[in-house]
Motif scaffolding. Structure first.
Motif, PDB file in Angstrom:
ATOM      1  N   ASN A 279      -8.693  -4.382  -3.091  1.00 31.96           N
ATOM      2  CA  ASN A 279      -8.081  -3.775  -2.146  1.00 31.96           C
ATOM      3  C   ASN A 279      -8.558  -2.086  -2.153  1.00 31.96           C
ATOM      4  O   ASN A 279      -7.691  -1.318  -1.344  1.00 31.96           O
ATOM      5  N   ARG A 312      -8.937   1.686   1.759  1.00 34.88           N
ATOM      6  CA  ARG A 312      -7.927   1.135   1.177  1.00 34.88           C
ATOM      7  C   ARG A 312      -7.335  -0.043   1.911  1.00 34.88           C
ATOM      8  O   ARG A 312      -7.130   0.236   3.090  1.00 34.88           O
ATOM      9  N   HIS A 313      -6.593  -1.072   1.210  1.00 39.68           N
ATOM     10  CA  HIS A 313      -6.114  -2.187   1.889  1.00 39.68           C
ATOM     11  C   HIS A 313      -4.679  -1.963   1.948  1.00 39.68           C
ATOM     12  O   HIS A 313      -4.181  -1.851   0.838  1.00 39.68           O
ATOM     13  N   THR A 314      -3.815  -1.802   2.995  1.00 32.43           N
ATOM     14  CA  THR A 314      -2.532  -1.443   2.963  1.00 32.43           C
ATOM     15  C   THR A 314      -1.800  -2.737   3.696  1.00 32.43           C
ATOM     16  O   THR A 314      -2.401  -3.683   4.131  1.00 32.43           O
ATOM     17  N   GLU A 315      -0.493  -2.607   3.813  1.00 32.16           N
ATOM     18  CA  GLU A 315       0.345  -3.740   4.264  1.00 32.16           C
ATOM     19  C   GLU A 315       0.121  -3.794   5.780  1.00 32.16           C
ATOM     20  O   GLU A 315      -0.095  -4.847   6.518  1.00 32.16           O
ATOM     21  N   SER A 316      -0.593  -2.803   6.514  1.00 33.64           N
ATOM     22  CA  SER A 316      -0.905  -2.702   7.962  1.00 33.64           C
ATOM     23  C   SER A 316      -2.470  -3.251   7.914  1.00 33.64           C
ATOM     24  O   SER A 316      -2.757  -3.483   9.177  1.00 33.64           O
ATOM     25  N   GLY A 317      -3.331  -3.191   6.962  1.00 37.27           N
ATOM     26  CA  GLY A 317      -4.393  -3.650   7.011  1.00 37.27           C
ATOM     27  C   GLY A 317      -5.400  -2.398   6.350  1.00 37.27           C
ATOM     28  O   GLY A 317      -5.034  -1.694   5.749  1.00 37.27           O
ATOM     29  N   TRP A 318      -6.732  -2.859   6.638  1.00 36.24           N
ATOM     30  CA  TRP A 318      -7.779  -1.550   6.031  1.00 36.24           C
ATOM     31  C   TRP A 318      -7.632  -0.497   6.717  1.00 36.24           C
ATOM     32  O   TRP A 318      -7.607  -0.320   7.811  1.00 36.24           O
TER      33      TRP A 318
END
Length: 376
Positions: A279, A312-318
């Motif tokens: 991630n 970074r990969h988050t809940e919303s995407g990259w």
């Protein structure tokens, strides 16, 4: 009196937009724009399209078109507009002339039935479909409608034109914006910033409200518009380009030569390679730097600089993270902001009274702008 008004945007190749509009729509209390007044903004899009000689970024384009329609709101970036502005009210169902906004991008709704909007994109000033695949990947847009606050205020279109008072030579130069030659999309992952030119630039009214006092905050990250498991070089480059447009806000301080972060002014950049593990990842970027500003000093040496941008990969995407140690500002954005600062400075009491600090600051800004506008 009611009349049917139709507008066709030639470059957009879309169907005519027809709206029943009243020639007199006056309000006695704060209210939202009517559909007829929204059409006045669409008419201003047509007028701007016929006369434009420069490619503004999306938020300055919207601001300029609203000015042409007789609406002079304090300039705000797309991030600020998305978060909410006292000059606009969020609406669920858009009408012609409303703003359509994603974090990092804003446009003007042309025809809500066709889901079309007008904005500044990398390929130029164009009409797009806000429900198209690329824009859906950027997330759900918000729609905002302008609020007429003054009771009894004139309807849009009846407003007095924006003042075009005679300017001094330095003020006229300070209102110059960049020009961009027509052409297609840049080659893969490379995002060029065209040189600002005094000879071919179009002079526009620059709102100084956003160029003074407190610097506007820079978002800590921006979402990468992708539908893939991992973003491509081109998608990362598009996100970085949007993010660097907002980083110019560090130059909106009282003294733009002493920004809170060191500033690198660049012409273009290229995402050379991307490394991702799990991630987290890095985008390795090469920039063609025009110079830098730090601690009151200006360095105009041109450099080929290599940097890393965190992913970074988050809940919303990259997302692409904003660098915390340095601000990277495109040359055209720097020219617009510094030009507005210079225009303000030339009208200040300090300069008129020949105070050493103000005069020295004006001279430094003028020299920096001259270099950015005229260097190859």
């Amino acid at each position: 009196m009611i009349r049917l008004v139709c507008v066709v945007l030639g470059a957009a190749a879309l169907s005519p937009i027809c709206v029943w509009a009243s020639t007199q729509e006056h309000a006695s209390a704060p209210r939202l724009l009517t559909s007829g007044e929204g059409l006045t903004i669409v008419n201003a899009v047509r007028d701007y399209e016929q006369q434009a000689r420069a490619k503004l970024d999306c938020s300055h384009l919207v601001h300029q078109i609203y000015l042409l329609a007789g609406i002079d709101y304090p300039y705000a970036s797309s991030f600020d507009l998305y978060a909410g502005s006292e000059n606009f009210r969020r609406v669920k169902a858009p009408q012609a002339g409303d703003l359509v906004i994603w974090p990092g991008h804003v446009g003007i709704v042309l025809d809500p039935a066709q889901h079309t909007f007008y904005s500044s994109v990398h390929s130029g000033l164009q009409a797009k479909f806000y429900d198209g695949p690329y824009w859906r990947a950027r997330g759900t847009p918000r729609f905002y409608r302008y609020v007429i606050e003054r009771p009894g205020g004139a309807a849009v279109g009846d407003a007095q034109p924006v003042s075009r008072a005679q300017k001094t030579p330095v003020q006229r130069a300070a209102q110059t914006v960049n020009s961009e030659s027509p052409g297609g999309l840049p080659s893969a992952s490379k995002q060029p910033r065209k040189a600002a030119s005094v000879a071919t630039a179009r002079v526009v009214n620059t709102s100084t409200a956003a160029a003074t006092a407190t610097a506007i905050e820079i978002p800590p990250s921006i979402l990468i518009a992708t539908r893939r498991k991992q973003p491509t070089h081109e998608e990362i480059a598009e996100a970085i380009s949007k993010l660097t447009d907002t980083e110019g806000n560090v130059l909106r301080a009282d003294d733009p030569l002493k920004p809170r972060l060191p500033v690198a002014i660049f012409d273009d950049f290229e995402v050379e390679r991307v490394e991702i593990k799990g991630n987290h990842g890095w985008a390795h970027v090469q920039l063609d730097s025009r110079g830098s500003i730090a601690n009151g000093r200006v360095d105009l040496n041109q450099l080929h600089e290599k940097t890393r941008w965190e992913l970074r990969h988050t809940e919303s995407g990259w997302v692409v993270m904003t660098p915390v140690e340095r601000a990277y500002v495109p040359r055209d954005v720097a020219v617009r902001i510094l030009a507005a600062q210079l225009a303000d400075l030339t009208q200040s009491d300090g300069t008129s009274n020949h105070q050493d600090r103000a005069v020295r600051q004006e001279a430094q800004l003028a020299a920096l702008l001259d270099n950015l506008l005229n260097s190859k």
